[in-house]
Design an enzyme around this catalytic site. Structure first.
Site, PDB file in Angstrom:
ATOM      1  N   LYS A 112       0.873  -1.183   0.000  1.00 39.85           N
ATOM      2  CA  LYS A 112       0.000   0.000   0.000  1.00 39.85           C
ATOM      3  C   LYS A 112       0.908   1.230   0.000  1.00 39.85           C
ATOM      4  CE  LYS A 112      -3.905   2.068   2.493  1.00 39.85           C
ATOM      5  NZ  LYS A 112      -3.303   3.372   2.789  1.00 39.85           N
ATOM      6  N   CYS A 418       7.750  31.779  31.244  1.00 37.94           N
ATOM      7  CA  CYS A 418       8.573  32.910  31.656  1.00 37.94           C
ATOM      8  C   CYS A 418       7.856  34.165  31.172  1.00 37.94           C
ATOM      9  CB  CYS A 418       9.962  32.821  31.023  1.00 37.94           C
ATOM     10  SG  CYS A 418      10.957  34.310  31.286  1.00 37.94           S
TER      11      CYS A 418
END
EC number: 6.5.1.2
Length: 664
Positions: A112, A418
């Site tokens: 496939k 921060c």
């Protein structure tokens, strides 16, 4: 006419050499010989343009770029396949086939291919049309691009009229080379060969497609005009016509042979020069296929076994923390290197503290990792049974690893941040974002150059980009006169960008490209946005409370106000110029789309943002107003409801095809 005879001779030779090289993988002449003959043919055809034919090897590239792809209705629908996921389901599928037929039968097992499904139509031996699968009934005419694929014959070896189905793909080597070239140009990398192939085939300029080195395999017929009585016989006939078929196809008489084939390619797939994502199983005989018939969505005589994501065990050796442009601190695990899905993996993101707590990941733990979508490394689980007592908890830092400021966790958020406006990591990441293609689009100013400028203290704010000194830049490593002049020209040109680019480039939390556009369109100027009240921003259709809050808080900061003033004094346009396409004319304008389930290739949030940029309204719930549901793996009640309402449903492959089609 001597020239006509020579032209025909050259075409025959070149087509034969191409077949030997690209289809049989057995070249009989060196590349230099092929190139010399092609050059001679090109010169003869240039001198005698009346002798050029559509199937000439010179005609693979060169047509004018298209404005759009025309729609094509397939002569026979290109249906999707059902899936089986393990040995039990494979055995059940075979048993169901043989119960329906009342006897045993022969099967075909095939690889496939992980690419883009296509339909090819030949009339009297000549390629007349190539199309994408689309929705299975209607696709797009991409003949011009498919002609650039050298494995594809423009003329068959016999004058047959036939429609065939196949898969266009990008070989692993071509993919690696393409991404290396894009990295060198500091362009966004393709996530995987499938996406690269899909994007390449949807280029309106076929010369771009030609440069991508695609290939293809034919795996079946559409409307059957062949004399074959079985799929395996048809594949032999297609190969005789000169079409590229895959030699790994195998007929199987029993379920045990099917399972052995799957086991073999599960182990060997990484050694193939192209990507596969499973095995296709078909009943071989056409009369058996006809007897078994179809469901509404797929054939009963065929199914697809999809490989499970490869999982490997390794050790968490350490965890480091990085700071992004919005201040988010992200933990990243470093592993003892292991090979997963064909490449070496030595790290993966741990996302946030909640993820670490939920999975109870510790330093020195043995963990199972996989590649999500065979691309992105991810931690699946901890192997608790392997613990020795030497494992240690992962502790988040209390202070920013870049600037030592105290970290905070905002209420209702999983992320630790921060919040220092002076954090160097945020400043650098913010500048990288500002200059990116989606924002100010400053060519030549990629991540490496930004970091170099920051290390030389040439930039500390966004405004510093517009104060760069030519003489100083010339003293830096790898900065020649041409590159410096080009860089400064690009920076100067960016001053004329429309407001939405600047707004997005500022990197305000939660403000993506669509929100930046909506804000710029509504308030016309940066001053207008900066002075807008929370309620005015919230009133914009498509802007939620979190975005409105983030925008108003950003412009309350003195640092932001100073930056805006600085940029204005440096000559940056801060007005909405309406340069982007009106969303009402966007390709998905007016479409309401819902995403559900797990997507392998990208996060749902990313998919949603990309759909919104194409004009779609992405919502969280299914209703009668929903136009399309994108259903990933393990889609639940939303899929059931969408089916009951008759809503159009896309799988992940269709989503990627649509994104590639419109994003180029």
């Amino acid at each position: 006419m001597i020239e006509q005879a020579r032209i025909e001779e050259l075409r025959q030779k070149l087509n034969q050499y191409s077949y030997e090289y690209y289809v049989q993988d057995q070249p009989t002449v060196p590349d230099s010989t092929y190139d010399q003959l092609l050059r001679e043919l090109t010169e003869l055809e240039t001198a005698h343009p009346e002798l050029i034919t559509p199937d000439s090897p010179t005609q693979r590239v060169g047509a004018a770029a298209l404005d759009a792809f025309e729609k094509v209705t397939h002569d026979l629908p290109m249906l999707s396949l059902g899936n089986v996921f393990d040995e039990t389901e494979i055995r059940e599928w075979v048993a169901r086939i043989e119960r329906s037929l009342g006897r045993s039968t022969t099967y075909v097992a095939e690889l496939k291919f992980d690419g883009l499904a296509i339909s090819l139509k030949y009339e009297d031996g000549q390629l007349v049309r190539g199309a994408t699968r689309g929705d299975g009934t209607v696709g797009e005419n991409i003949t011009q691009n498919l002609r650039t694929i050298k494995a594809l014959p423009l003329r068959l070896r016999r004058n047959e009229t036939v429609e065939v189905r196949g898969e266009a793909y990008m070989p692993k080597q071509s993919f690696e080379r393409l991404n290396a070239d894009r990295a060198a140009r500091e362009e966004a990398l393709f996530a995987n060969p499938r996406n690269a192939a899909a994007g390449s085939l949807r280029q309106l300029d076929s010369s771009i497609t030609a440069s991508r080195n695609l290939s293809l395999f034919v795996y079946g017929v559409g409307v059957n005009t062949l004399s074959a009585r079985s799929h395996s016989e048809a594949m032999l006939q297609l190969a005789e016509l000169g079409l590229p078929t895959n030699k790994e196809m195998q007929t199987c008489e029993t379920v045990e042979e099917i399972l052995a084939y799957i086991a073999h390619w599960t182990m060997e797939r990484s050694n193939l020069p192209y990507e596969i994502d499973g095995i296709v199983l078909k009943v071989d005989r056409y009369d058996d296929q006809e007897e078994l018939g179809f469901t509404a969505k797929s054939p009963r005589f065929a199914t697809a076994y999809k490989f499970a994501a490869e999982e490997v065990m390794t050790t968490v050796e350490e965890v480091d923390f990085s700071v992004g442009r919005t201040g988010k601190v992200t933990p990243r695990a470093r592993f003892a290197p292991v090979v997963v899905a064909g490449s070496t993996v030595s790290y993966a993101t741990l996302h946030n503290a909640d993820f670490i707590t939920e999975k109870d990941i510790r330093l020195h733990d043995q963990v199972i990792i996989k590649k999500a979508g065979d691309v992105i490394p991810a931690v699946v689980s901890v192997v608790v049974s392997e613990r020795t007592g030497n494992e240690q908890p992962i502790e988040f830092p209390a202070h920013c690893p870049a600037c030592e400021s105290e970290l905070v966790r905002l209420e209702g958020e999983a992320d630790i941040r921060c919040v220092s406006p002076e954090c160097p990591a945020q400043l650098v990441e913010g500048i990288i974002h500002f200059v990116s293609r989606q924002a100010m689009n400053i060519d030549g100013l990629g991540e490496k150059v930004v970091r170099q400028l920051y290390e030389h203290e040439a930039i500390r704010t966004l405004a510093d980009l517009y104060r760069l000194d030519r003489d100083e830049l010339l003293t830096y490593e790898r900065m020649g006169e041409t590159s410096v002049d080009n860089l400064l020209t690009a920076i100067e040109a960016s001053k004329q960008n429309s407001l939405e680019r600047l707004m997005f480039g500022l990197g305000i939390r939660l403000v993506g490209q669509k929100a930046a556009y909506l804000l710029a369109e509504r308030f016309d100027s940066l001053d207008g946005i900066a002075q807008a009240e929370y309620e005015d921003i919230l009133a914009i259709d498509g802007i939620g409370s979190k975005i409105a809050d983030s925008v108003t808080k950003y412009f309350e900061h003195p640092e932001a106000q100073a930056l805006i003033k600085d940029l204005a004094e440096l000559g940056l346009n801060q007005q909405f110029l309406g340069q982007r396409v009106d969303q009402s004319n966007a390709p998905l304008a007016g479409k309401t789309i819902v995403l559900t389930g797990t997507l392998e290739s990208l996060k749902r949030s990313e998919a949603g943002k990309r759909l919104e940029l194409l004009g779609a309204d992405v919502t969280g719930s299914v209703s009668k107003k929903t136009d399309i549901l994108v259903a990933g793996e393990k889609a639940g009640s939303k899929l059931t409801k969408a089916e009951s309402l008759g809503i159009e449903i896309w799988n992940e492959t269709q989503l990627l095809e649509e994104l590639a089609k419109y994003e180029g």
